[in-house]
Design a protein around this motif. Structure first.
Motif, short mmCIF file in Angstrom:
data_model
loop_
_atom_site.label_atom_id
_atom_site.label_comp_id
_atom_site.label_asym_id
_atom_site.label_seq_id
_atom_site.Cartn_x
_atom_site.Cartn_y
_atom_site.Cartn_z
N TYR B 190 -53.32 2.33 73.75
CA TYR B 190 -52.37 2.08 72.66
C TYR B 190 -51.46 3.27 72.37
CZ TYR B 190 -54.67 -2.34 71.15
OH TYR B 190 -55.16 -3.63 71.05
N PRO B 191 -52.01 4.48 72.22
CA PRO B 191 -51.11 5.60 71.88
C PRO B 191 -50.02 5.81 72.93
CG PRO B 191 -53.42 6.23 71.58
CD PRO B 191 -53.43 4.90 72.23
N LEU B 192 -50.40 5.77 74.22
CA LEU B 192 -49.43 6.01 75.28
C LEU B 192 -48.40 4.88 75.37
CD1 LEU B 192 -48.64 8.00 77.50
CD2 LEU B 192 -50.14 6.74 79.07
N GLN B 193 -48.88 3.63 75.27
CA GLN B 193 -47.96 2.48 75.34
C GLN B 193 -46.97 2.48 74.17
OE1 GLN B 193 -50.42 -1.03 75.61
NE2 GLN B 193 -51.11 -0.56 77.68
N THR B 194 -47.37 3.10 73.08
CA THR B 194 -46.49 3.16 71.91
C THR B 194 -45.48 4.30 72.04
OG1 THR B 194 -48.31 2.32 70.57
CG2 THR B 194 -46.45 3.26 69.38
N ASP B 195 -45.93 5.42 72.59
CA ASP B 195 -45.11 6.65 72.51
C ASP B 195 -44.43 7.09 73.80
OD1 ASP B 195 -45.46 6.99 69.84
OD2 ASP B 195 -47.07 8.47 69.99
N TYR B 196 -44.70 6.42 74.94
CA TYR B 196 -44.22 7.00 76.20
C TYR B 196 -42.71 7.12 76.31
CZ TYR B 196 -43.48 2.24 78.28
OH TYR B 196 -43.06 0.96 78.56
N LEU B 197 -41.97 6.31 75.58
CA LEU B 197 -40.51 6.40 75.66
C LEU B 197 -39.90 7.12 74.45
CD1 LEU B 197 -39.76 2.88 77.16
CD2 LEU B 197 -39.76 5.09 78.33
N LYS B 198 -40.78 7.72 73.63
CA LYS B 198 -40.32 8.39 72.41
C LYS B 198 -39.35 7.51 71.64
CE LYS B 198 -40.90 13.11 74.19
NZ LYS B 198 -40.26 14.36 74.52
N SER B 199 -39.77 6.29 71.40
CA SER B 199 -38.90 5.33 70.73
C SER B 199 -38.58 5.74 69.30
CB SER B 199 -39.56 3.95 70.74
OG SER B 199 -38.78 3.04 69.98
N GLY B 200 -37.37 5.46 68.89
CA GLY B 200 -36.99 5.67 67.50
C GLY B 200 -37.35 4.48 66.63
N LEU B 201 -37.91 3.42 67.25
CA LEU B 201 -38.25 2.20 66.51
C LEU B 201 -39.67 2.22 65.97
CD1 LEU B 201 -36.74 -0.52 68.91
CD2 LEU B 201 -35.67 0.53 66.90
N TYR B 202 -40.58 2.79 66.75
CA TYR B 202 -41.99 2.80 66.35
C TYR B 202 -42.68 4.04 66.90
CZ TYR B 202 -41.76 0.42 70.89
OH TYR B 202 -41.46 0.08 72.18
N LYS B 203 -43.83 4.36 66.28
CA LYS B 203 -44.48 5.62 66.60
C LYS B 203 -45.98 5.47 66.35
CE LYS B 203 -44.12 10.42 65.13
NZ LYS B 203 -43.95 11.11 66.41
N TRP B 204 -46.78 5.99 67.25
CA TRP B 204 -48.22 5.95 67.09
C TRP B 204 -48.63 6.83 65.91
CZ3 TRP B 204 -52.19 3.12 68.04
CH2 TRP B 204 -53.48 3.66 67.97
N ALA B 205 -49.41 6.27 64.98
CA ALA B 205 -49.81 7.03 63.80
C ALA B 205 -51.33 7.16 63.70
CB ALA B 205 -49.21 6.40 62.54
N GLY B 206 -52.03 6.83 64.81
CA GLY B 206 -53.45 7.15 64.90
C GLY B 206 -54.39 6.19 64.20
N ASP B 207 -55.53 6.75 63.81
CA ASP B 207 -56.64 5.99 63.23
C ASP B 207 -56.22 5.29 61.92
OD1 ASP B 207 -59.05 5.03 62.36
OD2 ASP B 207 -60.08 6.97 62.41
N ALA B 208 -56.41 3.98 61.91
CA ALA B 208 -56.01 3.20 60.73
C ALA B 208 -56.79 3.61 59.49
CB ALA B 208 -56.22 1.71 61.00
N TYR B 209 -58.03 4.10 59.67
CA TYR B 209 -58.83 4.52 58.51
C TYR B 209 -58.17 5.69 57.78
CZ TYR B 209 -62.81 1.64 59.95
OH TYR B 209 -63.63 0.58 60.25
N LYS B 210 -57.39 6.47 58.52
CA LYS B 210 -56.79 7.67 57.92
C LYS B 210 -55.34 7.46 57.51
CE LYS B 210 -59.80 10.62 60.70
NZ LYS B 210 -59.88 11.28 62.01
N PHE B 211 -54.84 6.24 57.64
CA PHE B 211 -53.43 5.99 57.37
C PHE B 211 -53.20 5.72 55.89
CE2 PHE B 211 -49.71 3.10 57.13
CZ PHE B 211 -48.76 3.93 57.73
N SER B 212 -52.27 6.47 55.32
CA SER B 212 -52.04 6.29 53.87
C SER B 212 -50.56 6.29 53.51
CB SER B 212 -52.76 7.40 53.11
OG SER B 212 -52.27 8.65 53.56
N LYS B 213 -49.69 6.32 54.51
CA LYS B 213 -48.25 6.33 54.22
C LYS B 213 -47.82 4.99 53.61
CE LYS B 213 -45.24 8.24 57.26
NZ LYS B 213 -44.75 8.52 58.65
N ASP B 214 -46.84 5.08 52.71
CA ASP B 214 -46.38 3.86 52.05
C ASP B 214 -45.09 3.36 52.71
OD1 ASP B 214 -46.45 1.81 50.28
OD2 ASP B 214 -45.47 2.92 48.65
N THR B 215 -45.14 3.22 54.02
CA THR B 215 -43.97 2.81 54.80
C THR B 215 -44.37 1.64 55.69
OG1 THR B 215 -44.62 4.46 56.41
CG2 THR B 215 -42.90 5.10 54.85
#
Lengths: 444, 444
Positions: B190-215
């Motif tokens: 998942y991380p590589l498939q998300t980030d390999y093209l350095k997309s400006g549309l989406y970005k790997w943000a890691g473990d869902a348990y640690k996610f707290s951004k309001d975006t």
């Protein structure tokens, strides 16, 4: 125009719908029977649907047109139906392969080719050896590219390979994305294929003639060119540039083969060489091992390899083409593939030029006659697309022609004037003939 | 260790090379003959090559290990060869499909399925109707997902569909890329498939348990989970989130089917359901029309559709599975697919747990017994991967096991402790048996 085409649309959708129902009933009656019939029904429906889908899409696989009219192919004479020649679907070749009978039928038992892996001794571990051999053999027979000292990377069409090249060439640590350029008129999909993910690695930078930045760049050299059929060379001349040669149309039915291409990065596709677009198989010939490895990595991340089934089918088709020629490139059979393609393209271009002359409103590019090293015939290119120009005061050629229910792709998608349109030359006979007939009658 | 494995490598490469030569000679002698032999040779070579390729790759299709030792599968007893269970190549199913004979053999004439288009009346214009029908029928038989009120989008494996979903969900005009999260341990790609093209549309943000951004974010819910086989629910609970359900392993050979999934976005793949990884065919069930359309657009730009040949093959395979059950889900034949898969997985898990007990150095997750609505059998999950933990003082489980020439994928690739490794349970019998035999003998 809006009202006229709306009324037209409803009537024709109804006719099509009835035709479809008749087709479906026939299918039920003749279950498992006549395959051709089934195919014909599907095609008719496809025409209608393509235009419906076109409402929601910009230039791409679905038409760039916004007309709502239904499309059909006349059995004879011009029934006034919509003729969609916006995309380059190579159905022209269907008849040839049908005549070949079982020669290129592929049979795959349910238990074979289950694994992700094809040949892990190969750098491109998902490349079927049979397909690789067929590619090498075909280039040897045709003499259009040198495959020795090159790695073969197979892709899900050359579209995927194009993106794999961009990924492979992007500098690993750079703050700015690498520029991607191509001389206008350029293939209309390049900008979108480069920019759709807003990659930080690479970025579309437009017309190569206007590129002057002193930063890393890739120049896409499509030769023969899509859309205009011209033979191309790189136009940017800077030290930091890398060239990608898209040779999708460098085959002897379209253009005289003047020398075996031996570039560092060359792309080919089954879609345009033999017409098997549905297989989604392309191949790259890559001199540099590291670039081939990084392209392979891209395809691993993007789709974990490439369909084995389609590679096997493409292998069978390409090998059948090679096998129909002797060592000197002479056709062994009366129906050799490139001869068939050459003759049909020649006839179509004659008919198109005659239609353009009759109309008097359009013009087409002229091409120089050259000797083809493959066929030893001297001829002028007869490209897979016609690059038609509206002469005189017609500024928006796509809209003008659309009034006559011919769907094309306008010049702005290719980075040039809307006085131009691109028209596919690769559709089925019926549709192509209807097109030239109607075009010839367009007068001011 | 380095020297030992280098010496080991040379000797075994030589043995393999000789074996290959013998194989090649046999092939020349029996040209066009025994297909099984050819396959066996290829497999042996594949094993060797996979490890060679692994030198240059990080966790991915090629092994994450850096050992240079050759790999082979013993005919009987433990010959000390390398056992690569790093990736989940589902060759376990090969034998079943071989026993089925011609039932799932696909035959494609050279002139058919040439066009880019499959069914332009469908929103997903490159979806073969036969494949779509087979998908609907199979879900109906198994009861693992509700396909009505969902659009089917076919992809070049679920890998491509995953990326298509990210593209489709990304807000059109945003300054910040959308966050992509999944609860650890998450699928290592998942991380590589998300980030390999350095997309400006989406970005790997890691473990869902640690996610707290309001975006805006997408949470990937893989259930049963890869790597650990657990049944999963979303863990982030925010208003701006969208859930992607990766249900690749929600099939009755791996886990009790407890209800038909009816999520908005569900991904499936032929690779894990029937084992046909080489076809590269996956499908998505998508409730929202606009999301399905945008996914279709992604696949159009990425690869201009999906191989027709593989869709036809997958259709035949899926339909054969459906056809082997009656309306009540009872197998019509003694050799029904899910029964075969269930029995083999059950046996393998018994053997693996016995080996782990004998060794005493490892542990495995325990799963609750549940009733399967499909088979009406009560059983505990028997996942496609074993999530093995090194107990006691062994901190780097992957390195520890590699000393015994077993290649696995370490916990750090899944966002957790290196005390864990993921081991494929889907390889061929010979390799799997060798693995459990060797594992049982690992003591401190």
């Amino acid at each position: 125009m809006g009202k006229v085409s709306a009324a037209f649309s409803l009537k024709h959708v109804l006719v099509l719908s009835l035709a479809l129902n008749v087709g479906l009933i026939l299918r039920v009656l003749h279950e498992g029977g006549e395959k051709n019939l089934e195919k014909e029904n599907r095609d008719t429906a496809a025409g209608a649907g393509a235009v419906m889908a076109s409402k929601e899409a910009h230039a791409g696989m679905t038409s760039s047109s916004s007309t709502g009219a239904a499309e059909a192919v006349a059995g004879g004479g011009d029934d006034g139906s919509v003729i969609n020649l916006d995309h380059g679907d190579p159905t022209m070749y269907e008849r040839f392969w049908q005549q070949m009978g079982d020669k290129t039928t592929v049979v795959i038992p349910g238990w074979q080719y289950i694994s992700y892996f094809s040949d892990v001794r190969n750098l491109c571990w998902f490349l079927e050896p049979e397909f690789a051999n067929a590619v090498v053999n075909l280039h040897k027979v045709v003499g259009n590219a040198i495959s020795v000292d090159h790695h073969i990377v197979v892709g899900t069409g050359s579209t995927q390979l194009f993106q794999a090249v961009l990924y492979a060439l992007s500098p690993a640590d750079t703050s700015e994305p690498m520029s991607v350029v191509s001389a206008a008129p350029y293939y209309s999909s390049y900008p979108l294929q480069t920019d759709y993910l807003k990659s930080g690695l690479y970025k579309w930078a437009g017309d190569a003639y206007k590129f002057s930045k002193d930063t890393p760049y890739v120049e896409l050299v499509t030769s023969p060119n899509n859309p205009d059929g011209s033979t191309r060379q790189a136009v940017v001349n800077q030290s930091e540039g890398i060239l990608l040669h898209d040779l999708a149309y460098y085959w002897p039915q379209y253009t005289p083969i003047s020398f075996p291409a031996d570039q560092d990065i060359m792309l080919f596709t089954v879609s345009k060489s033999t017409g098997h677009a549905g297989t989604r198989i392309g191949w790259a010939l890559i001199r540099d091992r590291e670039i081939a490895k990084k392209m392979t990595k891209f395809i691993e991340i993007n789709t974990i390899g490439v369909s084995k089934d389609s590679q096997l089918r493409a292998a069978k088709v390409l090998q059948a083409v090679s096998d129909s020629y002797d060592r000197d490139g002479n056709p062994k059979e009366s129906k050799a593939f490139f001869q068939y393609g050459y003759n049909l393209m020649a006839e179509r271009w004659r008919n198109l030029r005659a239609a353009v002359n009759m109309s008097g409103l359009f013009s087409l590019p002229d091409f120089p006659v050259e000797v083809c090293t493959f066929s030893r015939r001297a001829f002028a290119p007869q490209p897979a697309f016609a690059w038609l120009k509206c002469e005189g005061e017609i500024e928006d050629c796509e809209s003008f022609i659309r009034k006559h229910k011919i769907l094309t792709r306008g010049g702005k998608h290719f980075g040039v004037s809307p006085k131009y349109v691109r028209i596919s030359m690769l559709d089925r006979d019926e549709k192509f003939n209807l097109f030239t007939e109607r075009l010839s009658k367009i007068h001011n």
